[in-house]
Design a protein around this motif. Structure first.
Motif, PDB file in Angstrom:
ATOM      1  N   ALA A  33     -22.597 -19.713  13.326  1.00 40.40           N
ATOM      2  CA  ALA A  33     -23.415 -19.359  12.003  1.00 40.40           C
ATOM      3  C   ALA A  33     -24.925 -19.926  12.167  1.00 40.40           C
ATOM      4  O   ALA A  33     -24.851 -20.888  12.385  1.00 40.40           O
ATOM      5  CB  ALA A  33     -22.546 -19.789  10.824  1.00 40.40           C
ATOM      6  N   VAL A  34     -25.674 -18.557  12.208  1.00 40.55           N
ATOM      7  CA  VAL A  34     -27.117 -18.966  12.369  1.00 40.55           C
ATOM      8  C   VAL A  34     -27.655 -18.803  11.171  1.00 40.55           C
ATOM      9  O   VAL A  34     -27.876 -17.699  10.636  1.00 40.55           O
ATOM     10  CB  VAL A  34     -27.888 -18.278  13.530  1.00 40.55           C
ATOM     11  CG1 VAL A  34     -29.152 -18.577  13.699  1.00 40.55           C
ATOM     12  CG2 VAL A  34     -27.091 -18.343  15.071  1.00 40.55           C
ATOM     13  N   MET A  35     -28.050 -19.778  10.277  1.00 38.90           N
ATOM     14  CA  MET A  35     -28.567 -19.677   8.939  1.00 38.90           C
ATOM     15  C   MET A  35     -29.767 -20.602   8.752  1.00 38.90           C
ATOM     16  O   MET A  35     -29.627 -21.606   9.243  1.00 38.90           O
ATOM     17  CB  MET A  35     -27.223 -20.087   7.942  1.00 38.90           C
ATOM     18  CG  MET A  35     -26.073 -19.313   8.324  1.00 38.90           C
ATOM     19  SD  MET A  35     -24.746 -20.091   7.214  1.00 38.90           S
ATOM     20  CE  MET A  35     -25.248 -19.225   5.427  1.00 38.90           C
ATOM     21  N   PRO A  36     -30.805 -20.162   8.073  1.00 42.84           N
ATOM     22  CA  PRO A  36     -31.979 -21.091   7.672  1.00 42.84           C
ATOM     23  C   PRO A  36     -31.677 -22.216   7.062  1.00 42.84           C
ATOM     24  O   PRO A  36     -30.736 -22.177   6.292  1.00 42.84           O
ATOM     25  CB  PRO A  36     -32.922 -20.072   7.031  1.00 42.84           C
ATOM     26  CG  PRO A  36     -32.034 -19.005   6.208  1.00 42.84           C
ATOM     27  CD  PRO A  36     -30.776 -18.748   7.454  1.00 42.84           C
ATOM     28  N   THR A  37     -32.280 -23.164   7.232  1.00 42.46           N
ATOM     29  CA  THR A  37     -32.298 -24.490   6.505  1.00 42.46           C
ATOM     30  C   THR A  37     -32.583 -23.968   4.923  1.00 42.46           C
ATOM     31  O   THR A  37     -33.104 -23.304   4.478  1.00 42.46           O
ATOM     32  CB  THR A  37     -33.638 -25.490   6.613  1.00 42.46           C
ATOM     33  OG1 THR A  37     -33.540 -25.555   8.071  1.00 42.46           O
ATOM     34  CG2 THR A  37     -33.419 -26.497   5.888  1.00 42.46           C
ATOM     35  N   GLY A  38     -31.370 -24.663   4.241  1.00 47.01           N
ATOM     36  CA  GLY A  38     -31.282 -24.556   2.672  1.00 47.01           C
ATOM     37  C   GLY A  38     -30.398 -23.484   2.329  1.00 47.01           C
ATOM     38  O   GLY A  38     -30.250 -23.063   1.190  1.00 47.01           O
ATOM     39  N   ALA A  39     -29.769 -22.557   3.479  1.00 48.18           N
ATOM     40  CA  ALA A  39     -29.002 -21.585   3.172  1.00 48.18           C
ATOM     41  C   ALA A  39     -27.466 -22.129   2.893  1.00 48.18           C
ATOM     42  O   ALA A  39     -26.627 -21.168   2.455  1.00 48.18           O
ATOM     43  CB  ALA A  39     -28.770 -20.854   4.141  1.00 48.18           C
ATOM     44  N   GLY A  40     -27.501 -23.300   2.923  1.00 46.79           N
ATOM     45  CA  GLY A  40     -25.930 -23.982   2.555  1.00 46.79           C
ATOM     46  C   GLY A  40     -24.888 -23.813   3.706  1.00 46.79           C
ATOM     47  O   GLY A  40     -23.682 -23.469   3.494  1.00 46.79           O
ATOM     48  N   LYS A  41     -25.178 -24.157   4.888  1.00 46.14           N
ATOM     49  CA  LYS A  41     -24.370 -24.172   6.042  1.00 46.14           C
ATOM     50  C   LYS A  41     -23.012 -25.162   5.482  1.00 46.14           C
ATOM     51  O   LYS A  41     -21.918 -24.911   6.093  1.00 46.14           O
ATOM     52  CB  LYS A  41     -25.027 -24.525   7.142  1.00 46.14           C
ATOM     53  CG  LYS A  41     -26.021 -23.623   7.409  1.00 46.14           C
ATOM     54  CD  LYS A  41     -26.538 -23.860   9.211  1.00 46.14           C
ATOM     55  CE  LYS A  41     -27.723 -24.929   8.979  1.00 46.14           C
ATOM     56  NZ  LYS A  41     -28.844 -24.749   8.226  1.00 46.14           N
ATOM     57  N   SER A  42     -23.353 -26.537   5.177  1.00 47.07           N
ATOM     58  CA  SER A  42     -22.296 -27.257   4.952  1.00 47.07           C
ATOM     59  C   SER A  42     -21.153 -26.758   4.191  1.00 47.07           C
ATOM     60  O   SER A  42     -19.859 -27.036   4.405  1.00 47.07           O
ATOM     61  CB  SER A  42     -22.684 -28.747   4.452  1.00 47.07           C
ATOM     62  OG  SER A  42     -23.731 -29.125   4.968  1.00 47.07           O
ATOM     63  N   LEU A  43     -21.463 -26.127   3.040  1.00 45.52           N
ATOM     64  CA  LEU A  43     -20.263 -25.292   2.484  1.00 45.52           C
ATOM     65  C   LEU A  43     -19.295 -24.421   3.140  1.00 45.52           C
ATOM     66  O   LEU A  43     -18.342 -24.036   2.813  1.00 45.52           O
ATOM     67  CB  LEU A  43     -21.001 -24.684   1.040  1.00 45.52           C
ATOM     68  CG  LEU A  43     -19.892 -24.219  -0.046  1.00 45.52           C
ATOM     69  CD1 LEU A  43     -19.425 -25.311  -0.566  1.00 45.52           C
ATOM     70  CD2 LEU A  43     -20.422 -23.401  -1.033  1.00 45.52           C
ATOM     71  N   CYS A  44     -19.874 -23.846   4.298  1.00 42.91           N
ATOM     72  CA  CYS A  44     -19.196 -22.902   5.139  1.00 42.91           C
ATOM     73  C   CYS A  44     -18.200 -23.439   5.995  1.00 42.91           C
ATOM     74  O   CYS A  44     -17.194 -22.960   6.561  1.00 42.91           O
ATOM     75  CB  CYS A  44     -20.419 -22.325   5.977  1.00 42.91           C
ATOM     76  SG  CYS A  44     -21.319 -21.242   5.451  1.00 42.91           S
ATOM     77  N   TYR A  45     -17.941 -24.977   6.076  1.00 48.42           N
ATOM     78  CA  TYR A  45     -16.926 -25.649   6.699  1.00 48.42           C
ATOM     79  C   TYR A  45     -16.130 -26.467   5.455  1.00 48.42           C
ATOM     80  O   TYR A  45     -14.876 -26.483   5.491  1.00 48.42           O
ATOM     81  CB  TYR A  45     -17.321 -26.531   7.740  1.00 48.42           C
ATOM     82  CG  TYR A  45     -17.989 -27.660   7.352  1.00 48.42           C
ATOM     83  CD1 TYR A  45     -17.410 -28.991   6.978  1.00 48.42           C
ATOM     84  CD2 TYR A  45     -19.405 -27.875   7.715  1.00 48.42           C
ATOM     85  CE1 TYR A  45     -18.143 -30.183   6.559  1.00 48.42           C
ATOM     86  CE2 TYR A  45     -20.174 -28.986   7.257  1.00 48.42           C
ATOM     87  CZ  TYR A  45     -19.652 -30.163   6.842  1.00 48.42           C
ATOM     88  OH  TYR A  45     -20.251 -31.268   6.538  1.00 48.42           O
ATOM     89  N   GLN A  46     -16.933 -26.896   4.451  1.00 46.64           N
ATOM     90  CA  GLN A  46     -16.231 -27.608   3.481  1.00 46.64           C
ATOM     91  C   GLN A  46     -15.267 -26.848   2.418  1.00 46.64           C
ATOM     92  O   GLN A  46     -14.024 -27.207   2.394  1.00 46.64           O
ATOM     93  CB  GLN A  46     -17.423 -28.392   2.295  1.00 46.64           C
ATOM     94  CG  GLN A  46     -18.283 -29.241   3.282  1.00 46.64           C
ATOM     95  CD  GLN A  46     -19.227 -29.685   2.336  1.00 46.64           C
ATOM     96  OE1 GLN A  46     -19.697 -28.830   1.242  1.00 46.64           O
ATOM     97  NE2 GLN A  46     -20.151 -30.743   2.778  1.00 46.64           N
ATOM     98  N   LEU A  47     -15.540 -25.711   2.153  1.00 51.77           N
ATOM     99  CA  LEU A  47     -14.717 -24.677   1.383  1.00 51.77           C
ATOM    100  C   LEU A  47     -13.459 -24.322   2.176  1.00 51.77           C
ATOM    101  O   LEU A  47     -12.436 -24.495   1.736  1.00 51.77           O
ATOM    102  CB  LEU A  47     -15.695 -23.691   0.871  1.00 51.77           C
ATOM    103  CG  LEU A  47     -14.840 -22.876  -0.411  1.00 51.77           C
ATOM    104  CD1 LEU A  47     -14.271 -23.721  -1.600  1.00 51.77           C
ATOM    105  CD2 LEU A  47     -15.783 -21.722  -0.703  1.00 51.77           C
ATOM    106  N   PRO A  48     -13.693 -23.917   3.284  1.00 51.27           N
ATOM    107  CA  PRO A  48     -12.514 -23.253   4.224  1.00 51.27           C
ATOM    108  C   PRO A  48     -11.529 -24.449   4.186  1.00 51.27           C
ATOM    109  O   PRO A  48     -10.383 -24.204   4.408  1.00 51.27           O
ATOM    110  CB  PRO A  48     -12.905 -22.356   5.184  1.00 51.27           C
ATOM    111  CG  PRO A  48     -14.397 -23.068   5.316  1.00 51.27           C
ATOM    112  CD  PRO A  48     -14.743 -23.480   4.083  1.00 51.27           C
ATOM    113  N   ALA A  49     -12.301 -25.666   4.717  1.00 49.54           N
ATOM    114  CA  ALA A  49     -11.302 -26.872   5.072  1.00 49.54           C
ATOM    115  C   ALA A  49     -10.307 -27.065   4.041  1.00 49.54           C
ATOM    116  O   ALA A  49      -9.485 -27.756   4.454  1.00 49.54           O
ATOM    117  CB  ALA A  49     -12.045 -27.916   5.443  1.00 49.54           C
ATOM    118  N   LEU A  50     -10.759 -26.950   2.776  1.00 49.64           N
ATOM    119  CA  LEU A  50      -9.696 -27.354   1.742  1.00 49.64           C
ATOM    120  C   LEU A  50      -8.583 -26.371   1.609  1.00 49.64           C
ATOM    121  O   LEU A  50      -7.583 -26.572   0.929  1.00 49.64           O
ATOM    122  CB  LEU A  50     -10.392 -27.445   0.463  1.00 49.64           C
ATOM    123  CG  LEU A  50     -11.531 -28.189   0.226  1.00 49.64           C
ATOM    124  CD1 LEU A  50     -12.350 -28.102  -1.253  1.00 49.64           C
ATOM    125  CD2 LEU A  50     -10.963 -29.611   0.402  1.00 49.64           C
TER     126      LEU A  50
END
Length: 543
Positions: A33-50
């Protein structure tokens, strides 16, 4: 998923691009995933991990980065373990015990730490469903922030039984994207690129004729710009000079660089994050992944090595979406600093020969060779160059790694000529790095829209040619003063037929006038007040 988003994170909706990445991960697809700073990259693993069984391992390049991310998860009631060099022996043993008992949904660590065979064995005791690589551009040998320790990650993914991989970055050229997949051994990675453009970032360049003028500009800009900000320098010496000047001017500032002790770095970072210090003066050791929403300006006191590094660092401004300034102070001699760094970056034939000889000798004694034993035996080879040399030996099929990450020589009789040929790949790399530095200089000297230059460098196309917010768009330059050797490296521009002599035209802020002459990308215009000025053709509109 919507319920989990609201219950766990207090959010009502996903941002653009997040849903696509999350769906890809949940479908068990390896994803970049190539996403600009502030685009919420962390949520892209936090949410599916649950929603996935087993642990999620997150590899981050900086301890400060993993600390920031782990604390945010713990704040919302999720288990997160950090394993890094800041832990005492007792603290580390307690964390490892909890990992063995599968008490943690998220395990944060550095690429150096996860390469330790004993730690890797601890993680392997329980299933790992998701392997996350934050700041994934660090993997690529073509990237601006290449970290040799990341070269181990392909072997580590295999050792963990090939869990789903999610690689995250804010910047990646086509070469870097291809190299990330190659280094991980994942040619089938799905690439989701949401683009780099952020309309709230206003780029500008301020030119200085000497060091004292540049320092004056830095103090003036920091004083006159409201809100918190970061001033980046290329050297520790410059950090200290700028910090001293700011404090002498009565401004609230602190500093951060790699030569500081861990405690002082942590204290200074906390002061900046809390607002106790308004300005952070730092080398590029600071800022990666730091989630401070209200940074209103980022000033680069010295020229970065390339546009990837510049975008990555300047993009730490304006994460809240509000207008922010990204300012480059350009002094021509700063180029020499980056040229010095480039000359010392890569391994030579002597380095790879020493590594190969050490593997021969240690292998004859004990068989498989661990990274730790190799490091202990090579006092004369810098760790970064040693890791690159190991990767070159693996690429040349002279070396392999087993599941415990130990090294085995495939051939113990390679000739010196073969070893020299392995190093030749870095001649290409060095040439590309110097070209990237030329492109950085072009950006500093160009009269074109600064956002357009950035977008073209990253291979992105947009329908417009003026962002309307950078210094060149707000006040079009009279002419492009780039030296010929820099202009040669300019991003390709579409050449169209210019306005004809005598035609009525207009230029923002200057009003209407008539064309006196038109040649190439330059148009000379006479205005009603008898002034005659020359502009880049892109800024001239027909009336």
């Amino acid at each position: 998923m919507r319920d989990t988003l609201q219950e766990a994170f207090g959010l009502r909706r996903l941002r653009p691009g997040q849903r696509e990445v999350i769906d890809s991960v949940l479908a068990r697809r390896h994803t970049l995933a190539v996403m600009p700073t502030g685009a919420g990259k962390s949520l892209c693993y936090q949410l599916p991990a649950l929603k996935m069984p087993g642990a999620t391992v997150v590899v981050s390049p900086l301890i400060s980065l993993m600390k920031d991310q782990a604390e945010k998860l713990e704040d919302v009631g999720l288990e997160a373990a950090e394993v890094n060099s800041t832990l005492t022996t007792r603290e580390e043993e307690e964390v490892l015990d909890r990992i063995r008992q599968a008490d943690h949904e998220f395990i944060f660590t550095t690429p150096e730490r996860i390469a330790d065979p004993e730690f890797l064995a601890t993680i392997r005791r329980n299933p790992v469903s998701l392997f996350v690589i934050d700041e994934a551009h660090c993997i690529s040998q073509w990237g601006h922030d290449f970290r040799p320790a990341y070269l181990q990650l392909g072997a580590i993914v295999a050792a963990l039984g090939h869990p789903t991989v999610l690689a995250l970055t804010a910047t990646a050229t086509e070469d870097v994207i291809a190299d990330i997949g190659k280094q991980l051994g994942l040619d089938d990675m799905r690439v989701i690129n949401t683009g780099i453009y952020r309309s709230n970032l206003h780029y500008q360049v301020v030119t200085a004729t000497d060091e004292s003028e540049k320092l004056s500009h830095a103090v003036r800009l920091a004083r006159d710009t409201e809100g918190s900000g970061i001033i980046y320098t290329a050297t520790v010496k410059a950090v200290e000079e700028v910090l001293g000047a700011l404090q002498e001017a009565g401004l609230s500032a602190t500093s951060y660089h790699g030569q500081m002790g861990t405690r002082m770095r942590t204290e200074n970072q906390d002061m900046f994050m809390s607002g106790a210090s308004r300005i952070m003066v730092a080398t590029n050791a600071f800022g990666m992944g730091i989630d401070k929403q209200d940074i209103r300006f980022v000033i680069h006191y010295q020229l970065p090595a390339n546009l990837e590094a510049y975008y990555q660092e300047s993009g730490r401004a304006g994460r809240d979406g509000n207008d922010s300034d990204c300012i480059l102070l350009h002094y021509a001699r700063d180029r020499q600093v980056q040229q010095f760094f480039l000359a010392r970056r890569y391994p030579g034939a002597d380095d790879i020969s020493q590594v190969y000889t050490a593997l021969q000798e240690l292998g004859a004694q004990t068989g498989p060779v661990t990274l730790e034993r190799l490091q202990d035996s090579l006092d004369d080879v810098h760790d970064n160059r040693m890791q690159v040399a190991l990767k070159l030996l693996k690429d040349g099929e002279l070396l392999r790694q087993d599941e415990q990450l130990a090294y085995h020589l495939v051939r113990a009789n390679a000739k010196p000529k073969e070893l020299r040929q392995l190093v030749d790949v870095y001649r290409d790399k060095s040439a590309r790095d110097h070209d990237a530095l030329d492109r950085m200089v072009f950006y500093a000297q160009t009269g074109f829209c600064r956002w357009k230059v950035l977008l073209e460098y990253f291979g992105e196309e947009v329908e417009w040619s003026h962002c309307g917010g950078c210094d060149n768009c707000r006040r079009p330059p009279e002419q492009d003063l780039s030296p010929e050797h820099v202009r040669h490296h300019a991003p390709p521009m579409q050449v169209e037929k210019g306005p004809e002599v005598g035609q009525a035209v207009k230029v923002a802020r200057y009003g209407e006038g008539r064309v006196v002459s038109s040649a190439g990308d330059k148009v000379t215009i006479s205005f009603p007040n008898s002034e005659t000025r020359t502009f880049l053709r892109n800024y001239v509109e027909l009336v």
